[in-house]
Design an enzyme around this catalytic site. Structure first.
Site, PDB file in Angstrom:
ATOM      1  N   ARG A  29       0.829  -1.211   0.000  1.00  0.00           N
ATOM      2  CA  ARG A  29       0.000   0.000   0.000  1.00  0.00           C
ATOM      3  C   ARG A  29       0.860   1.257   0.000  1.00  0.00           C
ATOM      4  NH1 ARG A  29      -2.742  -4.278   1.886  1.00  0.00           N
ATOM      5  NH2 ARG A  29      -5.023  -4.266   2.021  1.00  0.00           N
ATOM      6  N   GLY A  97      -1.490 -11.979  -4.866  1.00  0.00           N
ATOM      7  CA  GLY A  97      -2.912 -11.656  -4.960  1.00  0.00           C
ATOM      8  C   GLY A  97      -3.188 -10.213  -4.576  1.00  0.00           C
ATOM      9  N   SER A 170     -13.020  -9.737   2.933  1.00  0.00           N
ATOM     10  CA  SER A 170     -11.776  -9.635   2.165  1.00  0.00           C
ATOM     11  C   SER A 170     -11.269  -8.203   2.138  1.00  0.00           C
ATOM     12  CB  SER A 170     -11.990 -10.126   0.730  1.00  0.00           C
ATOM     13  OG  SER A 170     -10.866  -9.765  -0.063  1.00  0.00           O
ATOM     14  N   GLN A 172      -8.693  -7.361   0.537  1.00  0.00           N
ATOM     15  CA  GLN A 172      -8.236  -7.071  -0.825  1.00  0.00           C
ATOM     16  C   GLN A 172      -9.368  -6.500  -1.667  1.00  0.00           C
ATOM     17  OE1 GLN A 172      -6.401 -10.666  -2.302  1.00  0.00           O
ATOM     18  NE2 GLN A 172      -4.587 -10.373  -1.039  1.00  0.00           N
ATOM     19  N   ASP A 319      -4.157 -15.324   7.414  1.00  0.00           N
ATOM     20  CA  ASP A 319      -2.909 -15.829   6.829  1.00  0.00           C
ATOM     21  C   ASP A 319      -2.131 -16.733   7.777  1.00  0.00           C
ATOM     22  OD1 ASP A 319      -3.337 -14.498   4.450  1.00  0.00           O
ATOM     23  OD2 ASP A 319      -2.231 -12.710   5.068  1.00  0.00           O
ATOM     24  N   ARG A 391       3.702 -19.821   3.042  1.00  0.00           N
ATOM     25  CA  ARG A 391       3.334 -19.967   4.457  1.00  0.00           C
ATOM     26  C   ARG A 391       3.249 -21.440   4.871  1.00  0.00           C
ATOM     27  NH1 ARG A 391       2.873 -14.762   5.649  1.00  0.00           N
ATOM     28  NH2 ARG A 391       1.664 -13.409   4.264  1.00  0.00           N
TER      29      ARG A 391
END
Ligand code: S3P
Length: 439
Positions: A29, A97, A170, A172, A319, A391
């Site tokens: 960002r 993503g 979400s 995103q 995550d 991950r």
């Protein structure tokens, strides 16, 4: 093609101090908003992982001068909301993503066409969740028949703000729509089913763009504001710290201090879940860094017990489930996760891939459509496949101290997307892990 294999052996005990790399979400960002701002933005603690570098290269390809990264310092010479230029070719988002979904929102508002593409994993991941609401705003985006990338985003469209209820929790998708909203006539308003990470909102405010938050689940912005270059101190990524929170919690004798970790309440589900399991985690020296809460985390070994994970914590730990599944495998009793179908569309199907890996190590792990049931027990050594999921790879590396023999983890090159230097850092705090690269 380079393949990377981790060889993680039992015997290590995590101890000492560690500073994980910068936060991935915030680093993305910072490049995006810094590029769209007027004036210079200085970023410290930028994550020099492949995902954020994909974002950085994309903005360079659209004419933004970006100096660095140099030991975490990046200087972005913002071009303003309307200063981006058409890239010469497709923009490759690699495995990321976040890059693809957030950039789709920005590109929908530009005067030029652009193509977003990515690697084998990213081009399988669902993009309709962003292309559909963007189309409602007036964007024109072509995707494959399955709704996946490559995405061709047509420029020169007139966007209009919408009032959109997200079908899934979400950050995103929320962020994508807010970024498109910078270019849309009137007001863009997003309602989430549950709160998700709010870094976009905090950073927009940090760049001086007015936002309206209506409770924890609704945010709105109106076109016409400006972003002004600023300084950003990126905290370390709680999603990277999470591997060490789990590794130390499950290993007798462990005692770690994780420095300068971002503890934004929309990200701390992993701490809450581990504490419910009995973990010993202490937040010290809480402070604010560039609008984001930060703390040092002290974690010591503690016996863990299986729990039913509260669904309210799922989006706040989205995550960290691969790491939490390792904690569950080492806990006494059963851990039950529900309401986490999103895990099936991450960098891999994290429910299936983790269940397969745990099973290979002798743990009883039963996938369900929206979660998993894990019976804690004894881990054996063995070979697991990360399916290129960073991950998953790091989570199994953290299981080694508690395993009955060495764990070989295949397909680990993508650890560089979010945690460059993972193996070195893990070795520095006492883990017995080696990396084997073959070309
Ligand atoms: C991210 C949001 C999450 C997370 C991803 C980063 C972000 O995805 O899994 O790693 O930076 O906004 P979703 O919002 O799709 O759950």
């Amino acid at each position: 093609m380079t393949t990377v294999t981790f060889l993680a052996a039992p015997g290590g005990v995590p101890r000492g101090r560690i500073r994980a790399p910068g936060d991935k979400s915030i680093s993305h960002r910072a490049i995006m908003l810094g590029s769209l701002a007027e004036g210079v933005t200085t970023i410290d603690g930028f994550l020099e992982g492949e995902d954020c570098l994909a974002t950085l290269r994309a903005f360079r390809a659209m004419g933004v001068r970006i100096d660095g990264p140099d030991r975490g310092r990046v200087t972005v010479h913002g071009v303003g909301l309307h200063g981006l230029r058409a890239p010469a070719g497709p923009l490759d988002m690699g495995n990321s993503g976040t890059s693809m979904r957030l950039m789709a929102g920005i590109l929908a508002g530009q005067a030029f066409d652009a193509v977003l593409t990515g690697d084998a994993s990213l081009t399988q991941r669902p993009m309709r969740r962003v292309t559909k609401p963007l189309a409602l705003m007036g964007a024109r985006i072509d995707s494959t028949e399955q709704g996946t990338a490559p995405l061709r985003i047509h420029g020169g469209q007139r966007l209009v703000g919408i009032d959109y209820r997200l079908p899934m929790a979400s950050a995103q998708v929320k962020s994508c729509l807010l970024l498109a909203g910078l270019y849309a006539e009137g007001t863009t308003r997003v309602t989430e089913p549950a709160p998700t990470r709010d870094h976009t909102e905090r950073m927009l405010e940090g760049f001086g763009y007015p936002l309206r938050r209506e409770g924890a689940r609704v945010v709105a912005l109106t076109r016409g504001g400006r972003l002004t270059g600023t300084t950003i101190d990126v905290p370390t990524d709680i999603s990277s710290a999470a591997f060490f929170l789990v590794g130390a919690s499950i290993t007798p004798g462990a005692d770690l201090l994780l420095e300068h970790v971002g503890v934004n309440p929309t990200r701390t589900g992993v701490i809450g879940i581990l504490q419910l399991m009995g973990a010993d985690i202490e937040l010290r020296n809480r402070r604010l860094a560039g609008g984001e809460p930060v703390a040092d985390l002290r974690v010591r070994h503690a016996p863990l017990r299986g729990i039913r994970i509260p669904e309210t914590l799922v989006p706040l730990a989205i995550d960290e489930f691969p790491a939490l599944f390792i904690a569950a495998a080492c806990a006494e009793g059963e851990t039950v996760l529900t309401g986490a179908e999103e895990l099936r569309v991450k960098e891999s199907d994290r429910i299936q891939v983790m269940a397969d890996g745990l099973t290979a190590l002798g743990v009883v792990a039963e996938p369900t459509p929206d979660g998993i049931v894990i019976r804690g027990g004894v881990l054996s050594g063995g070979t697991v496949d990360s399916h290129g999921d960073h991950r998953v790879a790091m989570s199994f590396a953290m299981a080694a101290p508690r395993a009955g023999g060495p764990i070989t983890i295949r397909d680990c090159a993508n650890v560089n997307t979010s945690f460059p230097g993972f193996v070195t850092l893990a070795r520095n705090v006492g883990l017995t892990i080696q990396e084997r690269t073959t070309t």
